[in-house]
Design a protein around this motif. Structure first.
Motif, short mmCIF file in Angstrom:
data_model
loop_
_atom_site.label_atom_id
_atom_site.label_comp_id
_atom_site.label_asym_id
_atom_site.label_seq_id
_atom_site.Cartn_x
_atom_site.Cartn_y
_atom_site.Cartn_z
N HIS A 2 0.84 -1.20 0.00
CA HIS A 2 0.00 0.00 0.00
C HIS A 2 0.87 1.25 0.00
CE1 HIS A 2 -2.40 3.19 1.96
NE2 HIS A 2 -3.34 2.71 1.18
N THR A 3 0.55 2.19 -0.90
CA THR A 3 1.24 3.47 -0.96
C THR A 3 0.33 4.52 -0.33
OG1 THR A 3 2.31 2.84 -3.02
CG2 THR A 3 2.28 5.18 -2.48
N PRO A 4 0.78 5.18 0.76
CA PRO A 4 -0.04 6.21 1.37
C PRO A 4 -0.30 7.37 0.41
CG PRO A 4 1.81 5.65 2.79
CD PRO A 4 2.04 4.99 1.47
N LEU A 5 -1.54 7.83 0.38
CA LEU A 5 -1.93 8.96 -0.46
C LEU A 5 -2.18 10.18 0.41
CD1 LEU A 5 -4.44 7.23 -2.90
CD2 LEU A 5 -2.02 7.74 -3.30
N ARG A 6 -1.83 11.34 -0.11
CA ARG A 6 -2.06 12.61 0.57
C ARG A 6 -2.61 13.59 -0.44
NH1 ARG A 6 -1.53 9.48 4.03
NH2 ARG A 6 -0.04 9.45 5.73
N ALA A 15 -1.97 12.55 -4.38
CA ALA A 15 -0.72 11.98 -4.90
C ALA A 15 -0.10 11.08 -3.84
CB ALA A 15 0.25 13.10 -5.28
N ALA A 16 0.83 10.27 -4.27
CA ALA A 16 1.56 9.41 -3.33
C ALA A 16 2.33 10.29 -2.35
CB ALA A 16 2.52 8.50 -4.08
N GLN A 17 2.38 9.86 -1.11
CA GLN A 17 3.09 10.62 -0.07
C GLN A 17 4.52 10.91 -0.49
OE1 GLN A 17 2.55 9.23 3.98
NE2 GLN A 17 4.74 9.40 4.30
N SER A 18 5.14 9.98 -1.20
CA SER A 18 6.54 10.15 -1.61
C SER A 18 6.71 11.25 -2.66
CB SER A 18 7.09 8.83 -2.15
OG SER A 18 6.30 8.39 -3.24
N ASP A 19 5.63 11.66 -3.33
CA ASP A 19 5.70 12.71 -4.35
C ASP A 19 5.45 14.10 -3.79
OD1 ASP A 19 6.15 10.74 -6.23
OD2 ASP A 19 4.04 10.60 -6.83
N PHE A 35 10.02 22.71 6.48
CA PHE A 35 9.98 21.53 5.64
C PHE A 35 10.35 20.34 6.50
CE2 PHE A 35 10.74 24.86 2.45
CZ PHE A 35 9.67 24.59 1.62
N ASP A 36 9.67 19.24 6.29
CA ASP A 36 9.89 18.05 7.10
C ASP A 36 10.25 16.88 6.17
OD1 ASP A 36 9.88 16.18 9.12
OD2 ASP A 36 7.71 16.13 9.34
N PRO A 37 11.50 16.84 5.68
CA PRO A 37 11.88 15.81 4.72
C PRO A 37 11.79 14.39 5.29
CG PRO A 37 13.80 17.08 5.38
CD PRO A 37 12.61 17.75 5.99
N ALA A 38 12.00 14.22 6.59
CA ALA A 38 11.90 12.90 7.19
C ALA A 38 10.44 12.50 7.47
CB ALA A 38 12.70 12.85 8.49
N LEU A 48 2.29 19.26 0.17
CA LEU A 48 2.35 20.19 -0.94
C LEU A 48 3.26 19.63 -2.02
CD1 LEU A 48 1.37 23.20 -1.42
CD2 LEU A 48 3.60 23.89 -0.58
N HIS A 49 2.84 19.78 -3.29
CA HIS A 49 3.75 19.45 -4.39
C HIS A 49 4.93 20.41 -4.33
CE1 HIS A 49 0.22 17.47 -6.43
NE2 HIS A 49 1.18 16.59 -6.60
N HIS A 50 6.05 19.96 -4.78
CA HIS A 50 7.26 20.77 -4.74
C HIS A 50 7.33 21.68 -5.96
CE1 HIS A 50 11.70 21.49 -4.41
NE2 HIS A 50 11.30 21.64 -3.17
N THR A 51 6.29 22.52 -6.12
CA THR A 51 6.24 23.46 -7.24
C THR A 51 5.85 24.85 -6.74
OG1 THR A 51 3.90 23.09 -7.76
CG2 THR A 51 5.50 21.65 -8.86
N GLN A 52 6.30 25.84 -7.46
CA GLN A 52 5.97 27.23 -7.12
C GLN A 52 4.47 27.47 -7.29
OE1 GLN A 52 8.34 28.87 -5.83
NE2 GLN A 52 7.51 30.91 -5.66
#
Length: 81
Positions: A2-6, A15-19, A35-38, A48-52
């Motif tokens: 299972h891929t967590p979705l957010r 999208a997938a949590q990893s994205d 930012f919480d990379p871990a 948030l998507h990593h876009t402006q």
């Protein structure tokens, strides 16, 4: 497996949590977002998507205040790495 979705608070797309990147609220005055990379900072988080574009939409829609369930003014935001 299972891929967590957010949901991105900017564009509202799922999208997938990893994205997505997680932003956590750190207590203080003014509210500080980090930012919480871990992806393990305690407390509420927003995804948030990593876009402006998504960041601009989140600010325009007042999405940070909704996500953190407290008043967060765009001019008070201090996003740290």
């Amino acid at each position: 497996m299972h891929t967590p979705l957010r949901t991105c608070i900017g564009c509202r797309a799922t999208a997938a949590q990893s994205d997505l990147i997680r932003i956590a609220k750190v207590d203080g005055e003014p509210p500080r977002l980090t930012f919480d990379p871990a992806k393990n900072h305690p407390g509420r988080g927003a995804w948030l998507h990593h876009t402006q574009e998504c960041l601009a939409l989140a600010i325009k829609k007042n999405a940070f205040s909704r996500a953190f369930r407290t008043r967060v003014q765009p001019n008070e935001l201090v996003i740290t790495a």
